[in-house]
Design a protein around this motif. Sequence first.
Motif, short mmCIF file in Angstrom:
data_model
loop_
_atom_site.label_atom_id
_atom_site.label_comp_id
_atom_site.label_asym_id
_atom_site.label_seq_id
_atom_site.Cartn_x
_atom_site.Cartn_y
_atom_site.Cartn_z
N GLU A 15 0.81 -1.22 0.00
CA GLU A 15 0.00 0.00 0.00
C GLU A 15 0.85 1.27 0.00
OE1 GLU A 15 -3.36 2.22 2.81
OE2 GLU A 15 -2.17 0.56 3.58
N LEU A 16 1.89 1.31 0.83
CA LEU A 16 2.65 2.54 1.02
C LEU A 16 3.81 2.70 0.06
CD1 LEU A 16 2.73 2.60 4.92
CD2 LEU A 16 1.29 3.95 3.40
N ILE B 104 8.93 4.19 0.84
CA ILE B 104 7.65 4.89 0.75
C ILE B 104 7.52 5.58 -0.60
CG2 ILE B 104 6.20 6.67 1.78
CD1 ILE B 104 6.49 4.30 3.57
N MET C 172 2.10 8.57 -1.40
CA MET C 172 1.37 8.01 -0.27
C MET C 172 1.64 8.77 1.03
SD MET C 172 -0.35 5.77 -1.75
CE MET C 172 -1.13 5.03 -0.31
N ARG D 206 -1.44 9.33 3.02
CA ARG D 206 -1.87 8.12 3.71
C ARG D 206 -1.09 7.95 5.02
NH1 ARG D 206 -5.28 5.01 5.97
NH2 ARG D 206 -4.75 2.77 5.99
N LEU D 207 0.21 8.31 5.02
CA LEU D 207 0.99 8.25 6.25
C LEU D 207 0.39 9.17 7.31
CD1 LEU D 207 4.79 8.13 5.29
CD2 LEU D 207 3.40 6.35 6.30
N ARG E 26 8.62 9.19 6.95
CA ARG E 26 8.02 10.35 6.31
C ARG E 26 9.06 11.43 6.04
NH1 ARG E 26 3.08 12.62 9.48
NH2 ARG E 26 4.74 12.98 11.02
#
Length: 519
Positions: free
Chosen positions: A420-421, A446, A450, A453-454, A491
């Motif tokens: 997903e990420l 990552i 996304m 989303r994080l 991130r």
Amino acid sequence: MALDYSSRCNLVHVLAKLFWKTIEEVNPEQVDLRLSEETVRQWKERLKILPNGKPRIDVDATLLAVRALYLDLHTWSVAAPERWGAWAAPNPIRDEDLRWFQQRRRKMQERTARRTRDRKPLLPILSQHVNDQWQRYRVLLNAAKDVAPGEEFTAEGTTWLRVSPSRHSRGQLIRAVNRTTGDLVRLSVLEIRAFWQWAAVETLRLAGLRAEELAELTHLSVRQYQRTSGEVVALLVISPSKSDRERVIPMSAELFHVIAQIIRRHRSEHGTVPICQRYDRHERVWSEDLPYLFQTVQGGTQRAMSATTIAKLVRQAANDLIPQHPEFADVKFSPQDFRRLFATELVNNGLPIHIGAALLGHLNIQTTRGYVAVFAEDVITQYQQFLARRRADRPASEYREPTPQEWQEFQEHFDKRRVELGSCGRPYGTPCTHEHACIRCPMLSINPEMLPRLNEIEEDLLARRKRAVAESWQGEIEGIDLTLTFLRGKREQTRRFERTGPTDLGLPLMPQQKSWPRK
């Protein structure tokens, strides 16, 4: 002798200076290798003390070299007595001299492991420092380039005045005066130094290379393997060095970012990566002209950096941190420290140790074990038992051309890495060691798209933590805090990559050959 120049020089230093020169000082009348007990005793006493008066840590290396010399002469005198028989003499190194050899070797390994553990918490600080330092000088330099000499500009809330270069300066050196402090700053010089410090520290940290291997990286070392689905896998070809074996390692997103920045810098300044020579201080020879990645101008000529220059860049970066972080005053970083930290990080995060050995270029898995500072003994025992069972069960027919179904399974591995990420970077044939807890996994890269989303996951974790605090779920709070730490770190790392954007390196693609990967 099948030795490189450096190893041969070290052997000559041990036998000629530490052994025979000291023997002549102890007994000036000594004419052959047949030494008296008193001469041997005095030599061993002197060997234990360095010229500066401090005790010598590694005495065994000299004892083993002298012992090997006498044993070799014994063997040669049997094969060719007319030539070597006159030099055969009783070996001055007794069994009792090496009685505690294993214990002393174990203590040396413990000191090395302690050195790695001491530097592990400091590595993120050093990495962040070199990154921030380069970003700061890059912003200042770009702002200064937009104005003419004599004009003012503002950067990071400070007013600067660009001044004309001095008459004796070479090239387009850019200098500026800080209007607040009055300091004259050579922006172009400091930006170049900050960039290469960042490049050296990050490449050593992310690839686990030896200093010599880093200096020998060229534009030709970077390869791209394109799958039928269009996905490109970046590879780094490491030239033969200590083990005299070439190896290919997959590049993580962070490592690829560093290499891309180096190539981008050369292409922006020269249009391509310039070809230049490199002096090998081990072999005492000049290399052929190659597009080395780590190269600078020396005496007006492009020259590849030496391993000594790279080590100096690392030391300077660590020394710059001493005013803000006094703990760096008692710690000296060397390129080998990054290699040991790299090995420790791999193995302690679940990567099989034999894959770590392949990435580091070790011929013996025991060497890799010596590099790992923190590794539970029960894990080592279980892994050795696993290897013994696996080797007993592996058929000889395993080394064959893959069937279409097997090759398709290998190709599908890359599709299964997509989560997903972003993308999972675990090697083929290895299961997920974190039970799909991707946020905590160092293998997760990552996707910048996304990032929102994080943020959503972070909000959910904070809500869960608030509930856990209200209910006094201490175990849940500890687990959520750990996940939040990993999330915020990833991130920040992704945002750092996003600032520079993608880079077209113009690299050749490797041919798609069907070679069966060893699981």
